[in-house]
Design a protein around this motif. Structure first.
Motif, PDB file in Angstrom:
ATOM      1  N   UNK A  51       0.827  -1.210   0.000  1.00  0.00           N
ATOM      2  CA  UNK A  51       0.000   0.000   0.000  1.00  0.00           C
ATOM      3  C   UNK A  51       0.860   1.259   0.000  1.00  0.00           C
ATOM      4  N   UNK A  52       1.945   1.239   0.773  1.00  0.00           N
ATOM      5  CA  UNK A  52       2.839   2.394   0.826  1.00  0.00           C
ATOM      6  C   UNK A  52       3.496   2.647  -0.526  1.00  0.00           C
ATOM      7  N   UNK A  53       3.965   1.585  -1.174  1.00  0.00           N
ATOM      8  CA  UNK A  53       4.625   1.738  -2.465  1.00  0.00           C
ATOM      9  C   UNK A  53       3.667   2.294  -3.516  1.00  0.00           C
ATOM     10  N   UNK A  54       2.435   1.772  -3.557  1.00  0.00           N
ATOM     11  CA  UNK A  54       1.457   2.262  -4.526  1.00  0.00           C
ATOM     12  C   UNK A  54       1.125   3.730  -4.261  1.00  0.00           C
ATOM     13  N   UNK A  55       0.974   4.064  -2.997  1.00  0.00           N
ATOM     14  CA  UNK A  55       0.662   5.431  -2.596  1.00  0.00           C
ATOM     15  C   UNK A  55       1.793   6.380  -2.993  1.00  0.00           C
ATOM     16  N   UNK A  56       3.022   5.977  -2.714  1.00  0.00           N
ATOM     17  CA  UNK A  56       4.182   6.813  -3.046  1.00  0.00           C
ATOM     18  C   UNK A  56       4.345   6.972  -4.552  1.00  0.00           C
ATOM     19  N   UNK A  57       4.101   5.927  -5.308  1.00  0.00           N
ATOM     20  CA  UNK A  57       4.227   6.002  -6.767  1.00  0.00           C
ATOM     21  C   UNK A  57       3.315   7.087  -7.330  1.00  0.00           C
ATOM     22  N   UNK A  58       2.078   7.127  -6.866  1.00  0.00           N
ATOM     23  CA  UNK A  58       1.137   8.129  -7.369  1.00  0.00           C
ATOM     24  C   UNK A  58       1.531   9.530  -6.908  1.00  0.00           C
ATOM     25  N   UNK A  59       1.940   9.661  -5.652  1.00  0.00           N
ATOM     26  CA  UNK A  59       2.360  10.967  -5.142  1.00  0.00           C
ATOM     27  C   UNK A  59       3.582  11.464  -5.886  1.00  0.00           C
ATOM     28  N   UNK A 212      15.206  13.074 -11.694  1.00  0.00           N
ATOM     29  CA  UNK A 212      15.632  12.130 -12.732  1.00  0.00           C
ATOM     30  C   UNK A 212      15.805  10.700 -12.217  1.00  0.00           C
ATOM     31  N   UNK A 213      15.767  10.497 -10.913  1.00  0.00           N
ATOM     32  CA  UNK A 213      15.879   9.140 -10.368  1.00  0.00           C
ATOM     33  C   UNK A 213      14.748   8.244 -10.855  1.00  0.00           C
ATOM     34  N   UNK A 214      13.580   8.832 -11.095  1.00  0.00           N
ATOM     35  CA  UNK A 214      12.406   8.037 -11.433  1.00  0.00           C
ATOM     36  C   UNK A 214      11.633   7.660 -10.178  1.00  0.00           C
ATOM     37  N   UNK A 215      10.373   7.315 -10.363  1.00  0.00           N
ATOM     38  CA  UNK A 215       9.484   7.052  -9.226  1.00  0.00           C
ATOM     39  C   UNK A 215       9.921   5.847  -8.406  1.00  0.00           C
ATOM     40  N   UNK A 216      10.436   4.802  -9.061  1.00  0.00           N
ATOM     41  CA  UNK A 216      10.796   3.578  -8.335  1.00  0.00           C
ATOM     42  C   UNK A 216      11.919   3.827  -7.332  1.00  0.00           C
ATOM     43  N   UNK A 217      12.983   4.456  -7.795  1.00  0.00           N
ATOM     44  CA  UNK A 217      14.121   4.695  -6.893  1.00  0.00           C
ATOM     45  C   UNK A 217      13.766   5.707  -5.806  1.00  0.00           C
ATOM     46  N   UNK A 218      13.008   6.726  -6.161  1.00  0.00           N
ATOM     47  CA  UNK A 218      12.592   7.700  -5.153  1.00  0.00           C
ATOM     48  C   UNK A 218      11.683   7.056  -4.112  1.00  0.00           C
ATOM     49  N   UNK A 219      10.818   6.155  -4.547  1.00  0.00           N
ATOM     50  CA  UNK A 219       9.932   5.465  -3.600  1.00  0.00           C
ATOM     51  C   UNK A 219      10.737   4.588  -2.646  1.00  0.00           C
TER      52      UNK A 219
END
Length: 262
Positions: A51-59, A212-219
């Motif tokens: 849930x946290x990962x999905x939430x962070x991806x959208x944010x 530029x990190x992208x959502x995955x690395x930032x999450x």
């Protein structure tokens, strides 16, 4: 989006709207999951992580879309803790190793002598010394972001406390910056270990990297940072929701997360 959105420069707001299109919410950013809200059953750790990962991806999608200044903006997370940082027993500070670093070169100064000094140089420390390095600091040299020291160098370093202390650079055993394993400490500092501490209002800010990190690395970095900050609270505050968690780019509006997910 939080209220800061409405005070954003008009040209930036227009560019952000064009990037997001109809996806931009008019109300403060809402959670993607209704789980783990106050008064509801908490998720098990595995489900909470999903849930946290999905939430962070959208944010983070919103944060990155609003980073329209024409350069690679930084991304940070602000955690508004439910502690009184003015009280000694409620101060929150610590270190976290971000899985992907912060995307910047960290200059490390090490106060050490003899074999420890040699080990620090071999590990990649940018500045190494004892009395001579203290003299340079007192003369105004502060071109470094992290400071480590061995126990035997502390007496000499005490002279520089009035310079390093106000900048949050003075080595302290409680912060893990007085070390005996010098090489390992230097490598961790260079690899992305980040120090954090709560300001007087109980807010902790941690840089997560670049847009530029992208959502995955930032999450990944955000999850590591939040776990470290929340875990550093006094025992009686752990497991309780904080007041607020906000993601933002350097010049972008803040995006409120659903803090009940943490």
């Amino acid at each position: 989006l939080q209220d800061t959105w409405f005070s954003v420069d008009k040209s930036m707001r227009a560019a952000c709207l064009r990037a997001l299109g109809p996806a931009l919410p008019r109300q403060p950013f809402a959670a993607l999951s209704s789980a783990a809200r106050r008064g509801r059953k908490k998720l098990d750790p595995a489900a909470a992580r999903v849930a946290q990962e999905a939430h962070l991806q959208e944010a983070l999608r919103l944060v990155r879309a609003c980073a329209v200044r024409g350069y690679d903006e930084g991304v940070s997370v602000d955690v508004h803790l439910n502690v009184d940082a003015k009280r000694t027993e409620e101060r929150v500070r610590g270190q976290v190793m971000l899985p992907h670093g912060q995307g910047k070169t960290v200059r490390v100064a090490v106060f050490a002598r003899g074999a420890d000094a040699d080990a620090a140089r071999a590990a990649g420390a940018d500045l190494v010394g004892a009395e001579e390095l203290v003299a340079e600091v007192l003369a105004g040299r502060l071109d470094f972001e992290r400071v480590l020291a061995t126990p035997d160098a502390l007496p000499a370093l005490a002279k520089a406390a009035r310079v390093l202390g106000p900048k949050g650079l003075m080595p302290n055993p409680k912060r893990g910056t007085v070390v005996t394993e010098v090489a390992a400490a230097v490598q961790q500092a260079k690899a992305g270990q980040v120090e954090f501490r709560a300001q007087n209002q109980g807010v902790v800010m941690v840089g997560l990297g670049k847009v530029s990190f992208g959502a995955d690395r930032l999450a990944d970095n955000a999850i590591a940072a939040l776990a470290a900050v929340l875990g550093a609270r006094p025992d009686r505050f752990r497991g309780k929701p904080v007041h607020r968690i906000t993601l933002s780019s350097t010049n972008g509006p803040g995006i409120d997360l659903d803090h009940h997910l943490w």
